[in-house]
Design an enzyme around this catalytic site. Structure first.
Site, PDB file in Angstrom:
ATOM      1  N   TYR A 100      -0.762   7.264   3.365  1.00 42.82           N
ATOM      2  CA  TYR A 100      -0.234   6.409   4.423  1.00 42.82           C
ATOM      3  C   TYR A 100       1.299   6.400   4.334  1.00 42.82           C
ATOM      4  CZ  TYR A 100      -5.132   5.474   5.003  1.00 42.82           C
ATOM      5  OH  TYR A 100      -6.481   5.648   5.206  1.00 42.82           O
ATOM      6  N   ARG A 139     -16.565   0.632  -4.346  1.00 46.72           N
ATOM      7  CA  ARG A 139     -17.915   0.853  -3.812  1.00 46.72           C
ATOM      8  C   ARG A 139     -19.014   0.122  -4.552  1.00 46.72           C
ATOM      9  NH1 ARG A 139     -16.682   7.127  -3.562  1.00 46.72           N
ATOM     10  NH2 ARG A 139     -15.398   6.373  -5.286  1.00 46.72           N
ATOM     11  N   HIS A 159       0.853  -1.202   0.000  1.00 47.13           N
ATOM     12  CA  HIS A 159       0.000   0.000   0.000  1.00 47.13           C
ATOM     13  C   HIS A 159       0.889   1.252   0.000  1.00 47.13           C
ATOM     14  CE1 HIS A 159      -3.285   2.637   0.413  1.00 47.13           C
ATOM     15  NE2 HIS A 159      -3.898   2.135   1.469  1.00 47.13           N
TER      16      HIS A 159
HETATM   17  C1  FNR Z   1     -11.481   2.181   0.490  1.00 49.08           C
HETATM   18  N1  FNR Z   1     -10.298   2.333  -0.228  1.00 49.08           N
HETATM   19  C2  FNR Z   1      -9.158   1.710   0.207  1.00 49.08           C
HETATM   20  N2  FNR Z   1      -8.019   1.756  -0.538  1.00 49.08           N
HETATM   21  C3  FNR Z   1      -6.922   1.055  -0.181  1.00 49.08           C
HETATM   22  O1  FNR Z   1      -5.923   1.113  -0.891  1.00 49.08           O
HETATM   23  N3  FNR Z   1      -6.936   0.298   0.943  1.00 49.08           N
HETATM   24  C4  FNR Z   1      -8.023   0.209   1.756  1.00 49.08           C
HETATM   25  O2  FNR Z   1      -8.009  -0.535   2.737  1.00 49.08           O
HETATM   26  C5  FNR Z   1      -9.158   0.967   1.415  1.00 49.08           C
HETATM   27  N4  FNR Z   1     -10.283   0.993   2.210  1.00 49.08           N
HETATM   28  C6  FNR Z   1     -11.466   1.507   1.731  1.00 49.08           C
HETATM   29  C7  FNR Z   1     -12.650   1.315   2.434  1.00 49.08           C
HETATM   30  C8  FNR Z   1     -13.857   1.758   1.904  1.00 49.08           C
HETATM   31  C9  FNR Z   1     -15.124   1.494   2.656  1.00 49.08           C
HETATM   32  C10 FNR Z   1     -13.877   2.413   0.654  1.00 49.08           C
HETATM   33  C11 FNR Z   1     -15.166   2.880   0.038  1.00 49.08           C
HETATM   34  C12 FNR Z   1     -12.703   2.646  -0.019  1.00 49.08           C
HETATM   35  C13 FNR Z   1     -10.321   2.899  -1.585  1.00 49.08           C
HETATM   36  C14 FNR Z   1     -10.816   1.861  -2.592  1.00 49.08           C
HETATM   37  O3  FNR Z   1      -9.940   0.763  -2.679  1.00 49.08           O
HETATM   38  C15 FNR Z   1     -10.994   2.468  -3.996  1.00 49.08           C
HETATM   39  O4  FNR Z   1      -9.733   2.847  -4.507  1.00 49.08           O
HETATM   40  C16 FNR Z   1     -11.908   3.671  -3.988  1.00 49.08           C
HETATM   41  O5  FNR Z   1     -13.103   3.394  -3.282  1.00 49.08           O
HETATM   42  C17 FNR Z   1     -12.259   4.125  -5.412  1.00 49.08           C
HETATM   43  O6  FNR Z   1     -12.859   3.082  -6.146  1.00 49.08           O
HETATM   44  P1  FNR Z   1     -14.476   2.984  -6.287  1.00 49.08           P
HETATM   45  O7  FNR Z   1     -15.028   2.780  -4.926  1.00 49.08           O
HETATM   46  O8  FNR Z   1     -14.929   4.284  -6.885  1.00 49.08           O
HETATM   47  O9  FNR Z   1     -14.687   1.798  -7.191  1.00 49.08           O
END
Ligand code: FNR
Length: 367
Positions: A184, A331, A179
């Site tokens: 972070y 999402r 990550h």
């Molecule tokens: C996330 N996102 C996220 N990204 C990541 O790198 N590690 C993580 O643990 C998380 N946790 C997380 C929790 C929740 C509830 C959400 C909604 C998002 C970001 C996620 O992986 C993604 O990159 C974004 O949500 C954008 O993509 P979508 O949701 O538009 O398809």
């Protein structure tokens, strides 16, 4: 007729994904002391049962103070392995593949999950760390004042990433994702907004990337050579309006070249998260242009696009236009764990899904 790209298998190293749909890693704040629970089995397992090509388990801390909240998953001790393996085994039993995101929250650690009501003793506000310390480097007022990691502490964190990779391998993970996004620890080293060190870990791009490169080397040395490694990055800090040095797409492209040389196989392109002053216009597919730029600039690097990709046709177009090799969905997966089945229906694919749901689907025909 021709199978849409989204539903064609994709191979990287010895890992062959049944299709090109990736479940984006998402924190679920449902752990105690880092342990995965029944929730993770059902949550992650259901994506595999519903035909996702690759499930990425949430940001999982390589050391306790690297958790965003006390309820994050962890992989800092061997005791964590069996519960992780249980999820891996189920996903494999469904014909799916799974990876885990190895994470350290850095200066964004020790905050409260929305639905947590834990006592203060569960937090570690005096042990929050970053590349640079002091009140100037607090992410915002809802976060803690970080202290600057010493060089020997940096080395400890690098080793913790390597040990986490060993545990992920023991649990049977098909891949690990480092990550390096969203402000972070790794991203905060990369960006001059959060890294103002004057030693070999700060200053030039090469110095700011040193921590990331050491983590990659440690993870690569501790994870089976035939299995791929993913790296997730933020492509930009979104602070052009501030007119000061920050993390931008040009630097992202530069490190993409370096990390490929260092053994990263898959580059997962997200954005933002390093400063509360960011200005983001989050529209459909808003991060795809960053993925496309990296893919064009670094031939041979497998690239994942993510960010408000919500349906099969939209995902297929990203692949058809050669903007990315894989598509990750976050999402839209929370809205429906059946994203892959729905996309298959949308694209008129009679793909092979798990025995259970495949049969149910066949009996209903295409509707
Ligand atoms: C996330 N996102 C996220 N990204 C990541 O790198 N590690 C993580 O643990 C998380 N946790 C997380 C929790 C929740 C509830 C959400 C909604 C998002 C970001 C996620 O992986 C993604 O990159 C974004 O949500 C954008 O993509 P979508 O949701 O538009 O398809």
């Amino acid at each position: 007729d021709k199978v849409p790209l989204l539903f064609q298998p994709f191979a990287v190293k010895d890992l062959t994904l049944p299709n090109r749909i990736v479940v984006a890693p998402m924190c679920m704040f449902s752990s105690k002391d880092g342990f995965m629970t029944d929730f993770h089995l059902v949550h992650l397992g259901s994506f595999a049962a519903h035909g996702a090509g690759l499930v990425l388990a949430e940001a999982t801390a390589v050391e306790p103070r690297g958790r965003i909240t006390p309820s994050d998953t962890g992989i800092w001790k061997d005791e964590h392995i069996p519960a992780i393996k249980r999820v891996v085994d189920f996903v494999h039993n469904q014909g799916g593949k799974i990876g885990i995101q190895l994470a350290h929250a850095g200066r964004k650690a020790s905050v409260k999950a929305r639905f947590d009501d834990l006592p203060d003793s569960e937090y570690w506000k005096d042990n929050v760390v970053g590349p640079s310390g002091g009140a100037d480097f607090q992410w915002d007022k809802s976060h803690h004042v970080p202290h600057e990691l010493t060089v020997s502490e940096i080395q400890d964190v690098v080793k913790a990433f390597g040990q986490a990779a060993v545990r992920a391998s023991k649990a049977g993970m098909d891949t690990v994702e480092i990550h390096g996004a969203h402000g972070y620890l790794i991203h905060s080293f990369l960006s001059p907004i959060s890294n103002q060190r004057t030693d070999s870990y700060g200053g030039s791009l090469e110095n700011r990337a040193r921590f990331l490169m050491e983590v990659i080397k440690e993870v690569r040395n501790n994870f089976p050579a035939d299995k791929p490694i993913f790296l997730r990055v933020s492509a930009t800090d979104y602070v052009e309006h501030l007119n000061k040095p920050s993390w931008e797409i040009e630097q992202t492209i530069q490190i993409a070249k370096w990390v490929k040389e260092a053994g990263v196989d898959v580059f997962h392109v997200s954005s933002g998260g390093n400063t509360a002053e960011q200005k983001i216009e989050a529209v459909f597919g808003y991060q795809v242009p960053f993925a496309e730029k990296v893919k064009k600039a670094v031939p041979g690097l497998v690239v994942v696009a993510v960010g408000i990709i919500v349906g099969g046709a939209q995902a297929e177009e990203v692949l058809q236009q050669d903007k990315a090799d894989l598509v990750a969905v976050g999402r839209a997966y929370l809205k429906s764990p059946s994203f892959a089945l729905n996309a298959a229906r949308e694209l008129n694919v009679k793909a092979a899904f798990s025995a259970q749901y495949g049969r149910g689907r066949a009996s209903l025909g295409t509707f």
